[in-house]
Design an enzyme around this catalytic site. Structure first.
Site, PDB file in Angstrom:
ATOM      1  N   TYR A 150     -11.601 -55.850 -61.717  1.00 18.19           N
ATOM      2  CA  TYR A 150     -12.885 -55.329 -62.199  1.00 18.19           C
ATOM      3  C   TYR A 150     -13.783 -55.059 -60.999  1.00 18.19           C
ATOM      4  O   TYR A 150     -14.016 -55.946 -60.173  1.00 18.19           O
ATOM      5  CB  TYR A 150     -13.544 -56.373 -63.113  1.00 18.19           C
ATOM      6  CG  TYR A 150     -14.893 -55.934 -63.656  1.00 18.19           C
ATOM      7  CD1 TYR A 150     -14.990 -54.962 -64.643  1.00 18.19           C
ATOM      8  CD2 TYR A 150     -16.071 -56.491 -63.164  1.00 18.19           C
ATOM      9  CE1 TYR A 150     -16.218 -54.548 -65.132  1.00 18.19           C
ATOM     10  CE2 TYR A 150     -17.311 -56.092 -63.655  1.00 18.19           C
ATOM     11  CZ  TYR A 150     -17.375 -55.118 -64.635  1.00 18.19           C
ATOM     12  OH  TYR A 150     -18.591 -54.713 -65.122  1.00 18.19           O
ATOM     13  N   ASP A 240     -13.783 -55.297 -52.177  1.00 19.55           N
ATOM     14  CA  ASP A 240     -14.858 -55.615 -53.107  1.00 19.55           C
ATOM     15  C   ASP A 240     -15.176 -57.098 -52.925  1.00 19.55           C
ATOM     16  O   ASP A 240     -14.451 -57.965 -53.406  1.00 19.55           O
ATOM     17  CB  ASP A 240     -14.412 -55.314 -54.539  1.00 19.55           C
ATOM     18  CG  ASP A 240     -15.483 -55.675 -55.561  1.00 19.55           C
ATOM     19  OD1 ASP A 240     -16.440 -56.391 -55.196  1.00 19.55           O
ATOM     20  OD2 ASP A 240     -15.347 -55.267 -56.719  1.00 19.55           O
ATOM     21  N   LYS A 267     -24.076 -59.577 -56.492  1.00 18.04           N
ATOM     22  CA  LYS A 267     -24.429 -60.930 -56.930  1.00 18.04           C
ATOM     23  C   LYS A 267     -25.630 -61.489 -56.158  1.00 18.04           C
ATOM     24  O   LYS A 267     -26.720 -61.029 -56.339  1.00 18.04           O
ATOM     25  CB  LYS A 267     -23.206 -61.866 -56.814  1.00 18.04           C
ATOM     26  CG  LYS A 267     -21.991 -61.377 -57.600  1.00 18.04           C
ATOM     27  CD  LYS A 267     -22.190 -61.399 -59.086  1.00 18.04           C
ATOM     28  CE  LYS A 267     -20.945 -60.946 -59.830  1.00 18.04           C
ATOM     29  NZ  LYS A 267     -21.158 -60.694 -61.239  1.00 18.04           N
TER      30      LYS A 267
END
Ligand SMILES: Cc1ncc(COP(=O)(O)O)c(C=O)c1O
Length: 433
Positions: A150, A240, A267
């Site tokens: 993801y 990522d 985040k």
């Protein structure tokens, strides 16, 4: 032993009421698919340190931390002060601010592969723009990613998140045709994919630890093979690090010793305000320089000053010592949860690295998305049984630590884990036969 759903409904009538009300105005009662669980999600009112206070007045120990965002816990005083101070001086001008440079400098200094950075409002935009840079600089359209990985909600990376086929009716079929996937940790399959498509790949985008399918560390040599294959074919290697940047001061790329061309961040990079960033080799990032390049990158809230101030305060607190301590505590958690699994003699195990753990209800080796996402019904039941013991983890079994935690919080997690197992053990034993 009690039924976890009945027990949850008994404990949370106000969340149930608020969810019914929310459904009148918000499809599905929220604006994030991932917050939903059966029979309805918990509404949270306040949060401080590693504790969430729910609408029903419960205090939950937070081992979810907004899917790893709150690495310093909730409302860390230094971040609250920095954000409030910056916001009070006016926030959001169509002009650069010194805070963006200060946060960019910190990211560049701690991450040797990153020579320059751009800010976004989410991890989604970070991976989207990293892929754009790869397409613009290679002239190729095709993207290679890992099955089940993801990377946010833009079209390209939603291909191959859950199984095969047209899983997302909102994504044009033409997008699906320009994305290929490979299983995580399978070096031979990766080599074959490069053999087949190496000449027309723009990038290989990969989490340096597979996050979505359950915190599965890289197999020996896998990331190195990715580095070699991308270099040989002039394909851009994009890491990522939206979740994994917390693994070392310089992220998972430092922990695992492999250097990408571009990196996506998210985040905690904005101190808990909506933020993302991407950066890397100067020649690739140059496509965003209006004086030299041609790739458009704008956004009303990009490098928002209060967000930048939050990011600076967060990175200053999350230094190498804080990360070492958190990673050691994560090691203790994995060891102790692993001992509970071994004592229970049930098909289950805990994977992870650093301050990440993930429970899997299987005794087969967990190496990729196929082996990492088995027994979903039991995993969700176990999550609710933990939630009923006032410990919040992700319904998919992800747990992550925050810096306010210590041995006491690990004791509480282990006790709740042990108790929750009693609730699901009969299902698990039946499932295993
Ligand atoms: C590894 C990874 N990449 C990208 C994203 C997307 O980030 P955002 O939710 O900020 O768009 C996420 C979000 O959970 C993620 O875990």
């Amino acid at each position: 032993m009690s039924d976890p759903i009945e027990e949850y409904e008994r404990k949370t009538p106000e969340s149930g009421r608020l969810f019914a009300e929310a459904n009148q105005y918000l499809p599905g009662g929220d604006t994030r698919e991932v917050t939903y669980f059966d029979p309805y999600p918990t509404f949270v009112e306040d949060a401080s340190g590693c504790t969430l206070t729910t609408a029903d007045g419960e205090e939950l120990l937070d081992f979810l931390n907004n899917y790893t965002q709150s690495v310093l816990g909730h409302a860390p005083p230094a971040v609250v002060e920095a954000v409030t101070e910056r916001f009070a001086r006016g926030n959001g001008f169509a002009a650069p601010t010194r805070e963006a440079t200060d946060l960019a400098r910190r990211i560049v200094e701690r991450t040797p592969s990153v020579e320059s950075v751009r800010f976004t409002n989410s991890g989604t935009e970070a991976t989207m723009n990293a892929i754009r840079a790869a397409i613009a600089s290679t002239g190729n359209d095709h993207v290679l990613k890992v099955d089940g990985a993801y990377h946010g909600t833009h079209d390209t990376v939603l291909v191959g998140v859950e199984g095969a086929g047209r899983e997302n009716p909102g994504i044009p079929a033409s997008v699906e045709e320009r994305v290929s996937t490979v299983p995580w940790n399978d070096t031979d399959a990766l080599a074959e994919a490069f053999e087949r498509r190496g000449d027309d790949l723009a990038c290989f985008i990969v989490d340096p630890m597979m996050c979505n399918a359950g915190m599965i560390p890289p197999a020996e040599g896998y990331l190195e093979a990715a580095r070699d294959l991308t270099a040989e074919t002039d394909t851009v290697l994009v890491f990522d690090e939206v979740m994994t940047f917390r693994l070392a001061a310089g992220g998972a790329q430092e922990r695992y010793g492999v250097t990408p061309d571009l990196t996506a961040f998210g985040k905690f990079i904005g101190g808990g305000l909506p933020a993302g960033a991407f950066g890397g080799r100067e020649d690739l990032m140059g496509v965003f320089d209006p004086a030299r390049g041609s790739v458009t990158h704008s956004g009303t809230f990009n490098a928002n000053p209060a967000t930048m101030a939050g990011g600076i305060a967060t990175l200053d607190a999350l230094d190498a010592d804080a990360i070492d301590r958190l990673n050691d505590l994560g090691g203790t958690a994995r060891e102790r949860l692993g001992a509970v699994c071994a004592d229970a003699d049930l098909p289950m195990q805990v994977t992870g690295d650093g301050s990440f753990c993930n429970v899997h209800f299987t005794d087969e080796a967990v190496t990729d998305a196929a082996s990492g996402t088995t027994h979903e019904a039991i995993t969700k039941r176990f999550f609710l049984a933990l939630r009923n013991r006032d410990v919040l983890v992700a319904p998919r079994g992800l747990m992550n630590l925050s810096t306010p935690m210590g041995e006491g919080e690990i004791d509480a997690l282990v006790a709740a884990f042990d108790g929750a197992l009693a609730d699901v053990a009969p299902d698990l034993a039946a499932d295993a036969t």
